[in-house]
Design a protein around this motif. Structure first.
Motif, mmCIF file in Angstrom:
data_model
loop_
_atom_site.group_PDB
_atom_site.id
_atom_site.type_symbol
_atom_site.label_atom_id
_atom_site.label_comp_id
_atom_site.label_asym_id
_atom_site.label_seq_id
_atom_site.Cartn_x
_atom_site.Cartn_y
_atom_site.Cartn_z
ATOM 1 N N VAL A 24 -12.051 27.812 -44.567
ATOM 2 C CA VAL A 24 -13.241 27.409 -43.808
ATOM 3 C C VAL A 24 -12.994 27.700 -42.332
ATOM 4 N N PRO A 25 -13.818 28.547 -41.694
ATOM 5 C CA PRO A 25 -13.617 28.872 -40.282
ATOM 6 C C PRO A 25 -13.754 27.636 -39.396
ATOM 7 N N GLU A 26 -12.860 27.530 -38.419
ATOM 8 C CA GLU A 26 -12.886 26.407 -37.491
ATOM 9 C C GLU A 26 -14.189 26.350 -36.707
ATOM 10 N N SER A 27 -14.711 27.528 -36.359
ATOM 11 C CA SER A 27 -15.923 27.569 -35.546
ATOM 12 C C SER A 27 -17.126 26.984 -36.272
ATOM 13 N N ILE A 28 -17.150 27.106 -37.605
ATOM 14 C CA ILE A 28 -18.263 26.573 -38.394
ATOM 15 C C ILE A 28 -18.212 25.043 -38.425
ATOM 16 N N ILE A 29 -17.004 24.492 -38.620
ATOM 17 C CA ILE A 29 -16.868 23.028 -38.683
ATOM 18 C C ILE A 29 -17.177 22.407 -37.329
ATOM 19 N N ALA A 30 -16.784 23.093 -36.257
ATOM 20 C CA ALA A 30 -16.922 22.524 -34.919
ATOM 21 C C ALA A 30 -18.370 22.406 -34.458
ATOM 22 N N GLU A 31 -19.322 22.972 -35.208
ATOM 23 C CA GLU A 31 -20.719 22.919 -34.786
ATOM 24 C C GLU A 31 -21.303 21.512 -34.902
ATOM 25 N N ILE A 32 -20.701 20.666 -35.726
ATOM 26 C CA ILE A 32 -21.166 19.290 -35.900
ATOM 27 C C ILE A 32 -20.006 18.348 -35.601
ATOM 28 N N PRO A 33 -20.220 17.254 -34.844
ATOM 29 C CA PRO A 33 -19.131 16.318 -34.538
ATOM 30 C C PRO A 33 -18.473 15.785 -35.807
ATOM 31 N N ILE A 34 -17.155 15.596 -35.734
ATOM 32 C CA ILE A 34 -16.388 15.154 -36.894
ATOM 33 C C ILE A 34 -16.854 13.790 -37.395
ATOM 34 N N ASP A 35 -17.314 12.921 -36.486
ATOM 35 C CA ASP A 35 -17.785 11.598 -36.907
ATOM 36 C C ASP A 35 -18.981 11.712 -37.848
ATOM 37 N N ASN A 36 -19.900 12.655 -37.550
ATOM 38 C CA ASN A 36 -21.059 12.849 -38.419
ATOM 39 C C ASN A 36 -20.646 13.416 -39.772
ATOM 40 N N LEU A 37 -19.726 14.371 -39.748
ATOM 41 C CA LEU A 37 -19.265 14.961 -40.999
ATOM 42 C C LEU A 37 -18.572 13.920 -41.872
ATOM 43 N N ALA A 38 -17.739 13.069 -41.240
ATOM 44 C CA ALA A 38 -17.035 12.036 -41.998
ATOM 45 C C ALA A 38 -18.005 10.993 -42.540
ATOM 46 N N LYS A 39 -19.037 10.658 -41.755
ATOM 47 C CA LYS A 39 -20.006 9.653 -42.178
ATOM 48 C C LYS A 39 -20.769 10.105 -43.420
ATOM 49 N N TYR A 40 -21.173 11.386 -43.427
ATOM 50 C CA TYR A 40 -21.985 11.887 -44.533
ATOM 51 C C TYR A 40 -21.163 12.660 -45.569
ATOM 52 N N ARG A 41 -19.822 12.693 -45.374
ATOM 53 C CA ARG A 41 -18.922 13.380 -46.310
ATOM 54 C C ARG A 41 -19.436 14.792 -46.588
ATOM 55 N N ALA A 42 -19.530 15.567 -45.524
ATOM 56 C CA ALA A 42 -20.074 16.922 -45.603
ATOM 57 C C ALA A 42 -19.206 17.862 -44.776
ATOM 58 N N VAL A 43 -19.151 19.138 -45.212
ATOM 59 C CA VAL A 43 -18.387 20.158 -44.495
ATOM 60 C C VAL A 43 -19.173 21.466 -44.491
ATOM 61 N N PRO A 44 -19.622 21.960 -43.320
ATOM 62 C CA PRO A 44 -20.215 23.310 -43.257
ATOM 63 C C PRO A 44 -19.111 24.343 -43.426
ATOM 64 N N PHE A 45 -19.306 25.312 -44.303
ATOM 65 C CA PHE A 45 -18.207 26.235 -44.605
ATOM 66 C C PHE A 45 -18.560 27.712 -44.407
ATOM 67 N N GLU A 46 -19.856 28.028 -44.163
ATOM 68 C CA GLU A 46 -20.208 29.438 -43.983
ATOM 69 C C GLU A 46 -21.547 29.533 -43.243
ATOM 70 N N ARG A 47 -21.667 30.524 -42.365
ATOM 71 C CA ARG A 47 -22.928 30.774 -41.655
ATOM 72 C C ARG A 47 -23.267 32.254 -41.780
ATOM 73 N N ILE A 48 -24.506 32.535 -42.199
ATOM 74 C CA ILE A 48 -25.027 33.895 -42.257
ATOM 75 C C ILE A 48 -26.341 33.897 -41.480
ATOM 76 N N GLY A 49 -26.291 34.422 -40.264
ATOM 77 C CA GLY A 49 -27.477 34.396 -39.420
ATOM 78 C C GLY A 49 -27.856 32.974 -39.073
ATOM 79 N N ASN A 50 -29.105 32.596 -39.393
ATOM 80 C CA ASN A 50 -29.548 31.232 -39.112
ATOM 81 C C ASN A 50 -29.438 30.330 -40.339
ATOM 82 N N VAL A 51 -28.699 30.772 -41.348
ATOM 83 C CA VAL A 51 -28.500 29.989 -42.569
ATOM 84 C C VAL A 51 -27.074 29.426 -42.587
#
Length: 610
Positions: free
Chosen positions: A71-98
């Motif tokens: 998982v690229p670091e730049s993708i995870i860094a787009e959302i604060p870690i507190d929000n990711l931990a709260k909702y138990r979610a991890v962004p792992f890929e970006r293609i354009g605006n998706v």
């Protein structure tokens, strides 16, 4: 058809649960308001990975296992870690605006909307379902990565030039810091980052040490000290003072040791932290012990006690009077074993009182007393008062002196069951140790019921475990060590273990991968057996180990041993008779666990050195 019913049916059709498990689930559902999915999780009959794949197939939600991708670091860094931990979610890929995002619960509409609001307008989000273990791994790693970066930012805020903080960074003594800066945000962030990393990595102790040219921060993880952070020398006093403020200690007192405690909250979990500050030649050393305060899932069966040792120990707990001892050095797991023992005998009909220093694990229904030597509440004085509280069971955190030992013996003679710890290297050595404290042999012979000795070797990481054939030299060492076990055959034992674990995987969906290899015949016709080790992976930080397990020897004080105590024989003589009666020694127990792939021979030898 309800979603949960579909999950159960899917698991059955794909041979992930057997008919007996289906009957258990349906029966439990008829008795409770739980969903079938919740019952399946409670029964632990299917791995989270298989359950997640089933939900993916049933609901048509794409599946991703984050533990198998980068998982690229730049993708995870787009959302604060507190929000990711709260909702138990991890962004792992970006293609354009998706953006593709993995979630434990993709049905949480509120969570998906909150996460989407964090992205620029026009961003589309594709939701995937993922096992919670993979998501937790990514989030924990992210927290660890942020620790160094947060400390770097804090150092820059106080005017200390830092390029990078790594394990090899020396940290020059630059810049000055006065007392007015001690409560400033940068220092607070440094301490908070250290705490956060310690809790996430399941650290038992934090060591902040002032050296000649730097301040190093070490963490004891799985019983092994690891250096993770180096700070400039000039920040040492400020960091120590911040800890003193949290612990309500004297900031200006640097000549004598100080002890304190405080509590931190991480999400829903509260962690008690015991603080010890000691003056040294280059400043002050801080040791913070993270105390496990919750009693969730505490069970004696999970400590590593099993077989004959488990029966002897639990039989001793079932009597109404006598003394049961747990021995071992500091950090060997004695406190947890005693807590599990109290949980086992805990009952509203029984009055249980414990004397502890400190109270590490809180047990509902048990009266727990904190020892305070400063005001005269010692183990001995506390035990005198406790006996006036009409207890049925008394737990004394440690027998340190003859006075406490005498009171424990008297309590057991007057109809109380006494549980306590002692610092000895073996179970048999507890008897002469108590004699050295002034206890008469005839009193020991009539009061001691059982003595357990234990250590805590690290467990092999289940994610990177692999088998390897043992050399003839190691095989001879194993054979020599375990030959004293009564009615034991190595090859038959290994065959039973392999068959049992394979059967568990086939019928109950074992969570851990089965890598057991049955013994065979080597090229020269000699038996070939296998041991296990961890290759090192992201889950275990490259160490090959994750978690710890107890290895035990439990001495049953039989009539024969009681007669030997009256004759004041040596501990080696008592140990030999214990082995004749069926006692498995600590090293033997460790070797058996190594043969089963639970730990390694090296770990057993490391922790069992006397």
């Amino acid at each position: 058809m309800a979603a949960q019913t579909s999950i159960l049916k899917y698991l059955q059709e794909n041979n992930l649960v057997n008919d007996e498990t289906v009957r258990k689930v349906l029966l439990e559902r008829s008795r409770t308001n739980k969903t079938e999915e919740a019952i399946i999780k409670d029964l632990n009959v299917v791995s989270d990975l298989d359950l997640t794949k089933a939900k993916s197939a049933i609901f048509g939600i794409p599946f991703v296992d984050l533990s198998t991708i980068s998982v690229p670091e730049s993708i995870i860094a787009e959302i604060p870690i507190d929000n990711l931990a709260k909702y138990r979610a991890v962004p792992f890929e970006r293609i354009g605006n998706v953006v593709k995002i993995a979630m434990e619960d993709p049905f949480d509409i509120q969570a998906t909307q909150a996460l989407l609001s964090r992205y620029p307008q026009g961003t589309r989000m594709e939701v995937y379902i993922s096992p919670k273990e993979g998501i937790g791994l990514i989030l924990d790693r992210r927290v660890g990565d942020l620790m160094s970066s947060q400390v770097t930012e804090a150092l820059e805020d106080v005017g200390v030039p830092v390029t990078e903080i790594t394990e090899d960074e020396s940290g020059s003594a630059m810049g000055g810091l006065n007392s007015a800066d001690l409560a400033s945000a940068p220092i607070a962030r440094i301490v908070n980052s250290i705490m956060q990393y310690a809790v996430k990595s399941k650290t038992s102790d934090i060591h902040i040490e002032a050296l000649e040219e730097k301040v190093r921060v070490r963490f004891r993880i799985n019983g092994v000290m690891t250096e993770r952070l180096v700070l400039p020398k000039s920040l040492g006093p400020a960091v120590v003072s911040r800890v003193k403020i949290l612990s309500n200690l004297k900031i200006d007192e640097k000549r004598i040791p100080q002890d304190g405690r405080f509590q931190v909250k991480m999400g829903k979990n509260k962690v008690d932290i015991r603080v010890s500050i000691m003056p040294m030649i280059y400043g002050e050393k801080v040791v913070m012990r993270l105390l496990e305060s919750d009693t969730e899932n505490i069970a004696l069966e999970d400590t590593g006690l099993r077989g004959h040792a488990f029966k002897v120990f639990t039989d001793a707990l079932s009597v109404t009077n006598g003394i049961v001892l747990v021995t071992g050095p500091t950090g060997s797991g004695k406190t947890r074993t005693l807590a599990c023992s109290l949980m086992r005998v805990n009952d509203p009909k029984v009055n249980i009182i414990s004397l502890e220093n400190p109270v590490e694990i809180r047990i509902p229904g048990v009266t727990q007393v904190q020892i305070n030597d400063d005001v005269g509440l010692t183990f001995a004085n506390g035990l005198r008062s406790v006996l006036r509280q009409d207890p049925d069971i008394v737990m004394v955190g440690e027998i340190r002196d003859g006075e406490t030992a005498q009171l424990a013996v008297q309590a057991s003679l007057t109809g109380h069951l006494v549980l306590s710890t002692l610092h000895t290297n073996s179970a048999a050595a507890a008897i002469p140790r108590l004699m050295d404290m002034g206890i008469e042999p005839y009193l020991l012979a009539s009061t001691i019921r059982a003595v357990a000795a234990q250590r805590l070797p690290r467990k092999v990481c289940k994610h990177c475990i692999e088998a390897y054939p043992v050399s003839p030299e190691v095989l001879r060492n194993i054979s020599e060590t375990i030959k004293g076990i009564k009615d034991f055959d190595l090859i038959s034992y290994l065959n039973r273990v392999v068959a049992s674990k394979n059967s568990l995987k086939d019928t109950e969906g074992a969570k851990e991968p089965i890598v057991m290899k049955a013994p065979d015949v080597g090229p020269d016709g000699t038996p070939q057996i296998y041991l296990y080790k961890g290759k090192g992976c992201d889950h275990c930080g490259g160490t090959g180990y994750s978690g710890r397990i107890g290895i035990f020897e439990v001495l049953d004080i039989s009539e024969k041993i009681s007669r030997m105590i009256l004759q004041t024989v040596t501990d080696s003589d008592i140990r030999d008779v214990g082995v004749e009666q069926g006692m498995i020694t600590m090293v033997q127990d460790g070797y058996l666990k190594a043969l089963e792939g639970i730990t390694t021979i090296e770990e057993v030898l490391r922790v069992s050195k006397e």
